[in-house]
Enzyme design. Structure first.
Site, PDB file in Angstrom:
ATOM      1  N   SER A 141       0.834  -1.071   0.072  1.00 36.35           N
ATOM      2  CA  SER A 141      -0.134   0.195   0.051  1.00 36.35           C
ATOM      3  C   SER A 141       1.008   1.328   0.006  1.00 36.35           C
ATOM      4  O   SER A 141       2.184   0.976   0.621  1.00 36.35           O
ATOM      5  CB  SER A 141      -0.827  -0.115   1.268  1.00 36.35           C
ATOM      6  OG  SER A 141      -1.525   1.231   1.548  1.00 36.35           O
ATOM      7  N   TYR A 154      -1.152  -0.940  10.606  1.00 37.26           N
ATOM      8  CA  TYR A 154      -1.575  -0.914   9.192  1.00 37.26           C
ATOM      9  C   TYR A 154      -0.434  -0.814   8.241  1.00 37.26           C
ATOM     10  O   TYR A 154       0.056  -1.515   7.539  1.00 37.26           O
ATOM     11  CB  TYR A 154      -3.017  -0.410   8.634  1.00 37.26           C
ATOM     12  CG  TYR A 154      -3.145  -0.572   7.269  1.00 37.26           C
ATOM     13  CD1 TYR A 154      -3.744  -1.946   6.761  1.00 37.26           C
ATOM     14  CD2 TYR A 154      -2.978   0.296   6.217  1.00 37.26           C
ATOM     15  CE1 TYR A 154      -4.100  -2.266   5.658  1.00 37.26           C
ATOM     16  CE2 TYR A 154      -3.279  -0.110   4.866  1.00 37.26           C
ATOM     17  CZ  TYR A 154      -3.642  -1.291   4.548  1.00 37.26           C
ATOM     18  OH  TYR A 154      -4.024  -1.413   3.146  1.00 37.26           O
TER      19      TYR A 154
HETATM   20  N1  LIG Z   1      -8.671  -0.872  -1.164  1.00 41.26           N
HETATM   21  C1  LIG Z   1      -7.743   0.143  -1.022  1.00 41.26           C
HETATM   22  O1  LIG Z   1      -7.836   1.217  -0.660  1.00 41.26           O
HETATM   23  C2  LIG Z   1      -6.296  -0.483  -0.582  1.00 41.26           C
HETATM   24  C3  LIG Z   1      -6.116  -1.972  -0.617  1.00 41.26           C
HETATM   25  N2  LIG Z   1      -4.719  -2.268  -0.247  1.00 41.26           N
HETATM   26  C4  LIG Z   1      -4.579  -3.815  -0.118  1.00 41.26           C
HETATM   27  O2  LIG Z   1      -5.546  -4.422  -1.101  1.00 41.26           O
HETATM   28  C5  LIG Z   1      -5.485  -5.765  -0.529  1.00 41.26           C
HETATM   29  C6  LIG Z   1      -6.962  -6.305  -0.977  1.00 41.26           C
HETATM   30  O3  LIG Z   1      -7.740  -5.380  -0.070  1.00 41.26           O
HETATM   31  P1  LIG Z   1      -9.286  -4.830  -0.892  1.00 41.26           P
HETATM   32  O4  LIG Z   1      -9.559  -5.729  -2.232  1.00 41.26           O
HETATM   33  O5  LIG Z   1      -9.102  -3.312  -0.918  1.00 41.26           O
HETATM   34  O6  LIG Z   1     -10.122  -5.067   0.407  1.00 41.26           O
HETATM   35  P2  LIG Z   1     -11.417  -6.191   0.438  1.00 41.26           P
HETATM   36  O7  LIG Z   1     -11.969  -6.056   1.999  1.00 41.26           O
HETATM   37  O8  LIG Z   1     -12.391  -5.923  -0.591  1.00 41.26           O
HETATM   38  O9  LIG Z   1     -10.883  -7.669   0.048  1.00 41.26           O
HETATM   39  C7  LIG Z   1     -10.014  -8.262   1.496  1.00 41.26           C
HETATM   40  C8  LIG Z   1      -9.913  -9.868   0.996  1.00 41.26           C
HETATM   41  O10 LIG Z   1      -9.227 -10.357   1.991  1.00 41.26           O
HETATM   42  C9  LIG Z   1      -9.961 -11.528   2.355  1.00 41.26           C
HETATM   43  N3  LIG Z   1      -9.581 -11.763   3.880  1.00 41.26           N
HETATM   44  C10 LIG Z   1      -9.766 -10.861   4.817  1.00 41.26           C
HETATM   45  N4  LIG Z   1      -9.734 -11.619   6.090  1.00 41.26           N
HETATM   46  C11 LIG Z   1      -9.063 -12.715   5.684  1.00 41.26           C
HETATM   47  C12 LIG Z   1      -8.701 -13.749   6.412  1.00 41.26           C
HETATM   48  N5  LIG Z   1      -8.784 -13.820   7.538  1.00 41.26           N
HETATM   49  N6  LIG Z   1      -8.642 -15.027   5.876  1.00 41.26           N
HETATM   50  C13 LIG Z   1      -8.700 -15.243   4.484  1.00 41.26           C
HETATM   51  N7  LIG Z   1      -9.016 -13.900   3.636  1.00 41.26           N
HETATM   52  C14 LIG Z   1      -9.348 -12.894   4.285  1.00 41.26           C
HETATM   53  C15 LIG Z   1     -11.587 -11.197   2.163  1.00 41.26           C
HETATM   54  O11 LIG Z   1     -12.276 -12.284   2.179  1.00 41.26           O
HETATM   55  P3  LIG Z   1     -12.958 -12.976   3.241  1.00 41.26           P
HETATM   56  O12 LIG Z   1     -13.552 -11.928   3.941  1.00 41.26           O
HETATM   57  O13 LIG Z   1     -14.172 -13.713   2.435  1.00 41.26           O
HETATM   58  O14 LIG Z   1     -12.143 -13.982   3.868  1.00 41.26           O
HETATM   59  C16 LIG Z   1     -11.227 -10.255   0.976  1.00 41.26           C
HETATM   60  O15 LIG Z   1     -11.338 -11.224  -0.037  1.00 41.26           O
HETATM   61  C17 LIG Z   1      -5.206  -5.852   0.950  1.00 41.26           C
HETATM   62  O16 LIG Z   1      -3.873  -6.283   1.258  1.00 41.26           O
HETATM   63  C18 LIG Z   1      -5.203  -4.275   1.283  1.00 41.26           C
HETATM   64  O17 LIG Z   1      -4.417  -4.045   2.485  1.00 41.26           O
HETATM   65  C19 LIG Z   1      -3.794  -1.536  -0.338  1.00 41.26           C
HETATM   66  C20 LIG Z   1      -4.029  -0.266  -0.692  1.00 41.26           C
HETATM   67  C21 LIG Z   1      -5.188   0.416  -0.825  1.00 41.26           C
HETATM   68  C1  LIG Z   2      -8.169   0.936   4.193  1.00 40.97           C
HETATM   69  C2  LIG Z   2      -6.632   1.609   3.929  1.00 40.97           C
HETATM   70  O1  LIG Z   2      -5.875   2.234   4.438  1.00 40.97           O
HETATM   71  C3  LIG Z   2      -6.248   1.158   2.515  1.00 40.97           C
HETATM   72  N1  LIG Z   2      -6.263  -0.183   2.448  1.00 40.97           N
HETATM   73  C4  LIG Z   2      -5.114   1.707   2.115  1.00 40.97           C
HETATM   74  O2  LIG Z   2      -3.804   0.764   2.147  1.00 40.97           O
HETATM   75  O3  LIG Z   2      -4.756   3.007   1.598  1.00 40.97           O
END
Ligand SMILES: NC(=O)C1=CN([C@@H]2O[C@H](COP(=O)(O)OP(=O)(O)OC[C@H]3O[C@@H](n4cnc5c(N)ncnc54)[C@H](OP(=O)(O)O)[C@@H]3O)[C@@H](O)[C@H]2O)C=CC1
Ligand SMILES: CC(=O)[C@H](N)C(=O)O
Length: 260
Positions: A141, A154
Site C-alpha cells: 500500500s 496497518y
Molecule cells: N482498497 C484500498 O484502498 C487498498 C487496499 N490495499 C490492499 O489490497 C488488498 C486487498 O484489499 P481490498 O480488495 O481493498 O479489500 P477487501 O476487503 O475487498 O478484500 C479483502 C480480501 O481479503 C480477504 N480476507 C480478509 N480476512 C481474511 C482472512 N482472515 N483469511 C482469508 N482471507 C481474508 C477477504 O475475504 P473474506 O472476508 O471472504 O475472507 C477479501 O477477499 C489488501 O492487502 C489491502 O491492504 C492496499 C492499498 C489500498
Molecule cells: C484502508 C486503507 O488504509 C487502504 N487499504 C490503504 O492501504 O490505503
C-alpha cells in the site's frame, strides 16, 4: 502432449482487488485457486470465471489469520507443482489510534497482512526455485511509505510487505522467479467500510476503481517493474526517492558516531 495451463493462487479473492486479479489472470490464460473465508463469494466468482474465460477456478476456503487454517493452506499449495503465480492480496485494515484500539485488531492485521503472506510465500518458493519459474505479486500500500494517525499498525504491516518484497527481489535476482510489490492508493473496495473509515467519507477524486487499479498494476508488471504504484504518473519521483533512500543507507556505513 498438451500442457495444462499454469495455476495462479489469489488470496483474498472473494472481493475487491483479489476478485479482479482473479478475473484478469484467468483472461491471461491461468487456471486459478481462489482463497478466502466466504465460500459463497468464491463459488460465484469461480462460476463467472468459467463462463467468461473458460478457465477452471478451484476454491480453497481458509481463515489465513488462523494459524491452523494457514498451515493447512500452505501445505496444500506447497504440494501443487502446477502453481506458477501467487498473488498475496488478502489484507485487513483497522484504522484507529493505536493507544485506544483493541489489541486484537492490531494482532489480526499482523497475522493476515504479514504472517500469512510470509508463510504462503515460503510454502511456494522452494517449488518455484526448483522449477526456476514463478511470479509472486505482493499487495502492499502507499501507506507502507507514509503513516497517518490511525494507521500505525496497518502502515507497519505494509512497510513489511514492501521491504520483504525488496529482499526477495535481491535474493532471487538472476533466477526465473519474479517478485512485484504493488502499492495501491485508495481504491474503492469493502476494506474501507470494514476499517472504521467509510469509503463514502473519502474525497471521490482520490479513489481509484478496482479495475483501474489492477489493470495499472498488471501494466507495471508487464513492463518489468519491481514496485508498481498504480496512480503514480511521474516515475522520476519514485526513482529520486529510491536514490535518496540508498544514499541515506550508504551514509550510515561509517562506523563512527556523527558529530553532534
Ligand atoms: N482498497 C484500498 O484502498 C487498498 C487496499 N490495499 C490492499 O489490497 C488488498 C486487498 O484489499 P481490498 O480488495 O481493498 O479489500 P477487501 O476487503 O475487498 O478484500 C479483502 C480480501 O481479503 C480477504 N480476507 C480478509 N480476512 C481474511 C482472512 N482472515 N483469511 C482469508 N482471507 C481474508 C477477504 O475475504 P473474506 O472476508 O471472504 O475472507 C477479501 O477477499 C489488501 O492487502 C489491502 O491492504 C492496499 C492499498 C489500498
Ligand atoms: C484502508 C486503507 O488504509 C487502504 N487499504 C490503504 O492501504 O490505503
Amino acid at each position: 502432449m498438451p500442457t495444462e495451463p499454469s495455476l495462479a493462487v489469489v488470496t483474498g479473492a472473494s472481493s475487491g482487488i483479489g476478485a479482479v486479479y482473479a478475473d484478469r489472470l484467468a483472461a491471461r490464460g491461468h487456471d486459478l485457486i481462489l482463497v478466502a473465508r466466504r465460500a459463497d463469494r468464491l463459488q460465484a466468482l469461480a462460476a463467472r470465471i468459467a463462463e467468461t474465460h473458460g478457465r477452471k477456478a478451484d476454491i480453497h476456503v481458509a481463515d489465513l489469520a488462523d494459524p491452523a487454517s494457514l498451515a493447512q493452506t500452505a501445505a496444500t499449495l506447497a504440494a501443487n507443482p502446477r502453481i506458477e503465480v501467487l498473488v498475496n492480496n488478502a489484507g485487513l485494515a483497522k484504522l484507529a489510534p493505536f493507544g485506544t484500539a483493541p489489541l486484537a485488531d492490531s494482532l489480526s492485521q499482523i497475522a493476515l497482512n504479514i504472517t500469512s503472506l510470509t508463510q504462503l510465500t515460503q510454502a511456494l518458493l522452494p517449488g518455484f526455485l526448483a522449477r526456476n519459474r514463478g511470479l509472486i505479486i505482493n499487495i502492499a500500500s502507499v501507506l507502507g511509505l507514509e503513516v497517518l494517525p490511525g494507521s500505525a499498525v496497518y502502515s507497519g504491516t505494509k512497510g513489511f510487505v514492501l521491504n520483504f518484497s525488496r529482499g526477495l527481489q535481491k535474493e532471487l535476482a538472476g533466477s526465473g522467479v519474479k517478485v512485484q510489490a504493488v502499492l495501491p492508493a485508495a481504491t474503492a473496495t469493502e476494506i474501507w467500510d470494514n476499517s472504521g473509515v467509510p469509503l463514502a467519507s473519502l474525497d471521490t477524486g482520490m479513489v481509484m476503481t478496482v479495475e483501474n487499479m489492477v489493470d495499472a498494476a498488471l501494466a507495471g508488471l508487464d513492463q518489468g517493474e519491481a514496485v508498481t504504484i498504480p496512480p503514480l504518473a511521474d516515475l522520476g519521483l519514485w526513482q529520486r526517492a529510491e536514490a535518496a533512500r540508498l544514499a541515506l543507507f550508504e551514509a550510515t556505513r561509517t562506523g563512527r558516531p556523527a558529530p553532534r
